[in-house]
Design an enzyme around this catalytic site. Structure first.
Site, PDB file in Angstrom:
ATOM      1  N   CYS A  67      42.275  44.942  45.914  1.00 19.50           N
ATOM      2  CA  CYS A  67      42.773  45.426  44.630  1.00 19.50           C
ATOM      3  C   CYS A  67      42.737  46.960  44.647  1.00 19.50           C
ATOM      4  O   CYS A  67      41.684  47.564  44.790  1.00 19.50           O
ATOM      5  CB  CYS A  67      41.931  44.921  43.464  1.00 19.50           C
ATOM      6  N   LYS A 123      45.209  34.386  38.634  1.00 18.21           N
ATOM      7  CA  LYS A 123      44.920  35.818  38.637  1.00 18.21           C
ATOM      8  C   LYS A 123      43.524  35.992  39.210  1.00 18.21           C
ATOM      9  O   LYS A 123      42.630  35.163  38.954  1.00 18.21           O
ATOM     10  CB  LYS A 123      44.967  36.370  37.202  1.00 18.21           C
TER      11      LYS A 123
HETATM   12  C1  LIG Z   1      43.316  42.203  41.533  1.00 18.64           C
HETATM   13  C2  LIG Z   1      43.833  43.404  41.253  1.00 18.64           C
HETATM   14  C3  LIG Z   1      45.175  43.785  41.653  1.00 18.64           C
HETATM   15  C4  LIG Z   1      46.009  44.443  40.776  1.00 18.64           C
HETATM   16  C5  LIG Z   1      45.598  44.848  39.412  1.00 18.64           C
HETATM   17  O1  LIG Z   1      45.062  44.011  38.651  1.00 18.64           O
HETATM   18  O2  LIG Z   1      45.792  46.052  39.125  1.00 18.64           O
HETATM   19  N1  LIG Z   1      47.269  44.827  41.178  1.00 18.64           N
HETATM   20  C6  LIG Z   1      47.727  44.578  42.430  1.00 18.64           C
HETATM   21  O3  LIG Z   1      48.869  44.929  42.790  1.00 18.64           O
HETATM   22  N2  LIG Z   1      46.945  43.911  43.318  1.00 18.64           N
HETATM   23  C7  LIG Z   1      45.670  43.502  42.985  1.00 18.64           C
HETATM   24  O4  LIG Z   1      44.993  42.893  43.850  1.00 18.64           O
END
Ligand SMILES: C=Cc1c(C(=O)O)[nH]c(=O)[nH]c1=O
Length: 310
Positions: free
Chosen positions: A128, A45
């Site tokens: 993000c 993550k």
């Molecule tokens: C790192 C945050 C991201 C997130 C998130 O943590 O909301 N959701 C996504 O679809 N892509 C992202 O890059």
């Protein structure tokens, strides 16, 4: 090796990995992916400097033909993931995803990675869409170039970038010109299609709580945009910059199409979220069947070989 790849001198015996954010927040999830048949690598993550709880739930929802999420960058913090990727005994490469919520945090995080014992591939997430009040860095072309210039002034380890989808040919041209200035290990495209909206037809209500229901769209709905971005950047980037194709993968045919567009590795998010890690063995089996049908013995036989209508 039918399904092999190499990025920054690191060899992959399989082309599949998880999309960062899915099934990769805790060591238990990461361990399970490492043990999963069909994964050639895993990625964490996206890590910020410190732990983040992320946005309030519900923050992820399955929708017809995909998903919508506004997780808000929940993660255990950089040290947790650095500790994992530097101490875990793994038989496949582990990629470290990082995402500062500010320009300076990106630099701080990458200085820490540079000074750590991690020698694998770091992926800087420039896309993000769900940190309230923060724009996606990669939609700001000048800032992206300035950031990468500052990063490569000190960062000497393998570094890739996770990009948002673009929807304008001139944007493909301009961003590829910027990325080609840097010794990038890879480009991973696409991240979710930012700030979509889905409505529950029984209640006339949005389906996720954060941001009034706005969230990133993934899954089958995203495939046309994902394939276009993989293709466009493959056509424009230096061949030394490898491609991770992400977006819209549900079956072996979708994987095959990402490779036709130029992908070296293929990462899967939404489908992994809902099917679980057993998905990878299915995708591998389906892809190998397609390759056998077409007489291909290796992904090298057809990578980037998408045909156009002359
Ligand atoms: C790192 C945050 C991201 C997130 C998130 O943590 O909301 N959701 C996504 O679809 N892509 C992202 O890059």
């Amino acid at each position: 090796q039918a399904l092999h790849a190499e990025i920054a001198g690191i060899k992959f015996d399989d082309i599949f990995l998880n999309a960062s954010g899915v099934h990769c927040q805790t060591t238990a999830e990461l361990d399970e992916l490492l043990a999963t048949k069909g994964t050639g690598a895993i990625i964490t993550k996206s890590a910020t400097s410190a732990y983040r709880a992320g946005n309030p739930s519900p923050r992820l929802s399955k929708i017809p033909l995909g998903s919508i999420n506004s997780m808000g960058l929940p993660n255990e913090g950089l040290d947790y993931y650095l500790d994992y990727v530097t101490t875990k005994q793994a038989d496949k490469p582990m990629l470290l995803s990082v995402a500062g919520v500010s320009y300076t945090e990106n630099l701080d995080i990458l200085h820490k990675v540079q000074d750590s014992s991690f020698m694998g591939i770091t992926e800087l997430n420039l896309s993000c869409p769900n940190v309230p009040g923060k724009p996606q860095t990669a939609y700001d072309f000048e800032t992206t170039e300035r950031l990468l210039t500052e990063v490569f002034a000190f960062f000497t380890k393998p570094l890739g970038v996770k990009m948002p989808p673009y929807f304008d040919i001139v944007h493909f041209d301009d961003m590829a010109k910027i990325l080609n200035k840097f010794p990038l290990a890879h480009v991973n495209t696409i991240n979710s299609i930012g700030n979509g909206l889905w409505i529950n037809e029984d209640t006339d209500t949005v389906v996720i709580k954060p941001k009034g229901g706005f969230g990133g769209i993934g899954g089958a709905l995203a495939k046309p945009t994902a394939l276009a971005n993989v293709r466009a950047f493959r056509q424009r980037l230096n061949p030394t910059i490898k491609m991770i194709g992400t977006g819209g993968v549900v079956n072996g045919r979708d994987v095959y199409e990402h490779i036709l567009c130029g992908a070296d590795l293929v990462s899967v998010g939404t489908q992994l979220q809902f099917e679980g890690p057993s998905m990878f063995a299915r995708l591998e089996q389906e892809l190998l069947a397609i390759m056998a049908e077409k007489g291909y013995t290796s992904v090298d036989d057809f990578r980037g070989q998408l045909k156009i209508i002359e």
